[in-house]
Design a protein around this motif. Sequence first.
Motif, PDB file in Angstrom:
ATOM      1  N   ASP A  69       0.798  -1.218  -0.069  1.00  0.00           N
ATOM      2  CA  ASP A  69       0.301   0.254   0.042  1.00  0.00           C
ATOM      3  C   ASP A  69       0.704   0.997  -0.617  1.00  0.00           C
ATOM      4  O   ASP A  69       1.518   1.100   0.877  1.00  0.00           O
ATOM      5  CB  ASP A  69      -1.228   0.042   1.284  1.00  0.00           C
ATOM      6  N   ILE A  70       0.703   1.882  -0.814  1.00  0.00           N
ATOM      7  CA  ILE A  70       1.403   3.113  -1.405  1.00  0.00           C
ATOM      8  C   ILE A  70       0.764   4.303  -0.925  1.00  0.00           C
ATOM      9  O   ILE A  70      -0.394   4.419  -1.458  1.00  0.00           O
ATOM     10  CB  ILE A  70       1.873   3.052  -2.712  1.00  0.00           C
ATOM     11  N   ARG A  71       1.105   5.437  -0.437  1.00  0.00           N
ATOM     12  CA  ARG A  71       0.818   6.695  -0.484  1.00  0.00           C
ATOM     13  C   ARG A  71      -0.263   7.745  -1.790  1.00  0.00           C
ATOM     14  O   ARG A  71       0.865   7.627  -2.328  1.00  0.00           O
ATOM     15  CB  ARG A  71       1.061   8.493   0.542  1.00  0.00           C
ATOM     16  N   ALA A  72      -1.503   7.425  -1.557  1.00  0.00           N
ATOM     17  CA  ALA A  72      -1.794   8.089  -2.934  1.00  0.00           C
ATOM     18  C   ALA A  72      -1.427   9.508  -3.515  1.00  0.00           C
ATOM     19  O   ALA A  72      -1.186  10.938  -2.268  1.00  0.00           O
ATOM     20  CB  ALA A  72      -3.275   8.392  -2.960  1.00  0.00           C
ATOM     21  N   SER A  73      -0.891   9.928  -4.515  1.00  0.00           N
ATOM     22  CA  SER A  73      -0.322  10.704  -5.174  1.00  0.00           C
ATOM     23  C   SER A  73      -1.265  11.962  -5.204  1.00  0.00           C
ATOM     24  O   SER A  73      -2.107  11.296  -5.926  1.00  0.00           O
ATOM     25  CB  SER A  73       0.841  11.318  -5.937  1.00  0.00           C
ATOM     26  N   ASN A  74      -0.815  12.960  -4.680  1.00  0.00           N
ATOM     27  CA  ASN A  74      -1.934  14.409  -5.072  1.00  0.00           C
ATOM     28  C   ASN A  74      -1.066  14.694  -6.677  1.00  0.00           C
ATOM     29  O   ASN A  74      -2.306  15.418  -6.988  1.00  0.00           O
ATOM     30  CB  ASN A  74      -1.869  15.059  -3.955  1.00  0.00           C
ATOM     31  N   THR A  75      -0.433  13.937  -7.438  1.00  0.00           N
ATOM     32  CA  THR A  75       0.082  14.514  -8.779  1.00  0.00           C
ATOM     33  C   THR A  75      -0.326  13.256  -9.447  1.00  0.00           C
ATOM     34  O   THR A  75      -0.867  13.627 -10.848  1.00  0.00           O
ATOM     35  CB  THR A  75       1.333  14.972  -8.907  1.00  0.00           C
ATOM     36  N   GLY A  76      -0.553  11.684  -9.232  1.00  0.00           N
ATOM     37  CA  GLY A  76      -0.545  10.752  -9.909  1.00  0.00           C
ATOM     38  C   GLY A  76       0.713  10.299 -10.494  1.00  0.00           C
ATOM     39  O   GLY A  76       0.576   8.875 -11.214  1.00  0.00           O
ATOM     40  N   PHE A  77       1.363  11.248  -9.910  1.00  0.00           N
ATOM     41  CA  PHE A  77       3.374  10.606 -10.237  1.00  0.00           C
ATOM     42  C   PHE A  77       3.111   9.918  -8.985  1.00  0.00           C
ATOM     43  O   PHE A  77       4.063   9.616  -7.732  1.00  0.00           O
ATOM     44  CB  PHE A  77       3.848  11.244 -10.592  1.00  0.00           C
ATOM     45  N   TYR A  78       4.348   8.527  -9.513  1.00  0.00           N
ATOM     46  CA  TYR A  78       4.745   7.704  -8.737  1.00  0.00           C
ATOM     47  C   TYR A  78       6.855   7.090  -9.156  1.00  0.00           C
ATOM     48  O   TYR A  78       6.491   6.840 -10.541  1.00  0.00           O
ATOM     49  CB  TYR A  78       3.899   6.451  -8.437  1.00  0.00           C
ATOM     50  N   GLN A  79       6.816   7.301  -8.550  1.00  0.00           N
ATOM     51  CA  GLN A  79       8.837   6.624  -9.084  1.00  0.00           C
ATOM     52  C   GLN A  79       8.655   4.718  -8.614  1.00  0.00           C
ATOM     53  O   GLN A  79       8.493   4.367  -7.864  1.00  0.00           O
ATOM     54  CB  GLN A  79       8.960   7.467  -8.848  1.00  0.00           C
ATOM     55  N   MET A  80       9.308   4.121  -9.029  1.00  0.00           N
ATOM     56  CA  MET A  80       9.198   2.821  -9.407  1.00  0.00           C
ATOM     57  C   MET A  80      11.075   2.349  -9.776  1.00  0.00           C
ATOM     58  O   MET A  80      11.385   3.158 -10.410  1.00  0.00           O
ATOM     59  CB  MET A  80       8.880   1.757 -10.201  1.00  0.00           C
ATOM     60  N   VAL A  81      11.775   1.977  -8.128  1.00  0.00           N
ATOM     61  CA  VAL A  81      12.477   1.263  -8.691  1.00  0.00           C
ATOM     62  C   VAL A  81      13.337   0.039  -8.440  1.00  0.00           C
ATOM     63  O   VAL A  81      12.250  -0.652  -7.597  1.00  0.00           O
ATOM     64  CB  VAL A  81      14.041   1.770  -7.962  1.00  0.00           C
TER      65      VAL A  81
END
Length: 450
Positions: A69-81
Motif C-alpha cells: 500500500d502506497i500513499r496516494a499521490s496528489n499529482t498521480g506520479f509515482y517513482q518505481m525502482v
Amino acid sequence: MLRNNSIAAIIILIALIFSQQAYGKIFTVKVVVDKNAKEVKLYMSPLVTGAAIHTKELKPLANNVFEGDIRASNTGFYQMVVMKDNAQYYSTAFFPDEDKNESVEVCIDNHALIIGGTNENNLLSDYSRVVAKNGRAQWEMSSPDDARMYGLLKNYITMADSLTAVADCCAPVESYVKLWAYTSAYNGVHSAVRAAKRSGRSLLFSGNDVMGDYGNIFDSSLATLFQESSLVINEELSNDTTLLTKFNTLYSKYTNKDVLGKMSDFLISKFMARHNYAQDFDSGLVQLRSVVEKYQLDKKYIIEYEKRRATIKGAAFPADVVLRDADGNVVDFSQFKGKYVYVDMWASWCVPCMKEIPHLQKLEKELQNPDVIFISVSVDKNEQAWKKKMQDLNMHGHQLIDKENALYQALNPKGVPFFVIYDKEGCLYMHDAPRPSMGIGLKEMLERLK
C-alpha cells in the motif's frame, strides 16, 4: 438499539475505511526478469507536491510479484525502482485515480525500467530509455569530446520534444517529461563541467547553450517534484546581488505558489547558510525582514536567523538546545561553567569525523590544562547508530547527542566534523576552532587557556 460494543465496532470500521482512503492505493506489480536473476526487489515512492519523498519497499509474493500500500499521490506520479542483482533500474509511472488499486507489469529493457498499460506510461517509459541511454553514454565516454557531449546533453531535450509531439497523452505527463528532460540536461552539464575541471580544461559550451530558453516550464507545481528545479531557477537569479533583488526577480518571473514556496525556502536557507553573522548580523537581519514583510513569508525565517547570533564570539550557549547522554538524561550545558569547553560535533556516518576521533582522544589524554574539558556532540538521528559507533571507537568522557540538531543549526557549520570552544562563562570563545588533527598547534593553544 445498538449495543456499545457494536457502536464501537462500526466506529473502528469507519475509521479503517477513511484511513485507507487517506493513506493510499494498493499496488500489485509483476516484475518480468530473466530466469537467471538471483535477487529482485521493488521500491515505490509517491511524488507528492509539498511533501518529502517517502520510499517504501513492496512485499515480495511468488514469481517476482510484489504488493504494497502506497500513499496516494496528489499529482498521480509515482517513482518505481527495481533492484536486480545489485543493479538499479527506475522510471516514473502515472496512475491519476487516487482511489483505485493498481495491477501493473514492468520489465527491464536495455537498462531502463518499462511500465506499460496506458499511453501516459508508454511515454514515460520511452523517456526512461532516453535517460538511461544518455546517462550510460556520458558515463562511458573515455576521452574528452565536447561535440559528442553537447549532442548527448541536447538529446535530452530534443527527444522529449519529439516524443511528446506524437504521444496522445494528458498535459501533466507531457509537462513532467519536459521537466525531466531539462533537469536531466542540467545534471548532465554540471557532471561534464566537473569532469572537465578534473582534467584541467573547460568545456567549449555552456549550460545555456544546452538548455536554451525553457520559458515558463518550471512555473508549475510539477517542477517541485524535481530536486534540481530549485538549482535551475536559482541560476536565473545568479546576477542579482542581494536577497531582496533575488526575490524581486523570482516573483516577477514565477506565479505558481508551490514553486514560490519552495524557492523562498531555498533562497533563504542558502542566504542563512552563507551569511557572515559575526561581521554582518544586523544588516543581514534587515535584509531578511524586508523580504519576509514584502512577500508575506512565514516569520519562522526571522526566528531561525536570530538563532544564528550563537555564532558570534561572546554569545551564550543556545538556550533551546537539549543535549542528552547515552542513558537519555538531559545534560545542562551550564554544568560546565568554570571550564573552557572544546566541543566536537560529529556523526556516526561521517568518515572525516572518524579520522579525527583518534587525534581527539590523544589530545584529551595528553593535555595538561585542568581548565579545559572535552565534550562530543553527535548530530545523529539514529540513536542506536550513535551508541554502536561510540562502542566501536571506545569513546568515553562527555558523550552527548543533539537529535534535533538545534546546536548544529544555531552554530551554522558547513558540515561535520565541526569544532567550537566555549569559555568559562559558557559564552562562545572560538567558532570553527582548529581540528584535533592539527596536532601540537592546537594543543599549545589549549594549554594557554586560563
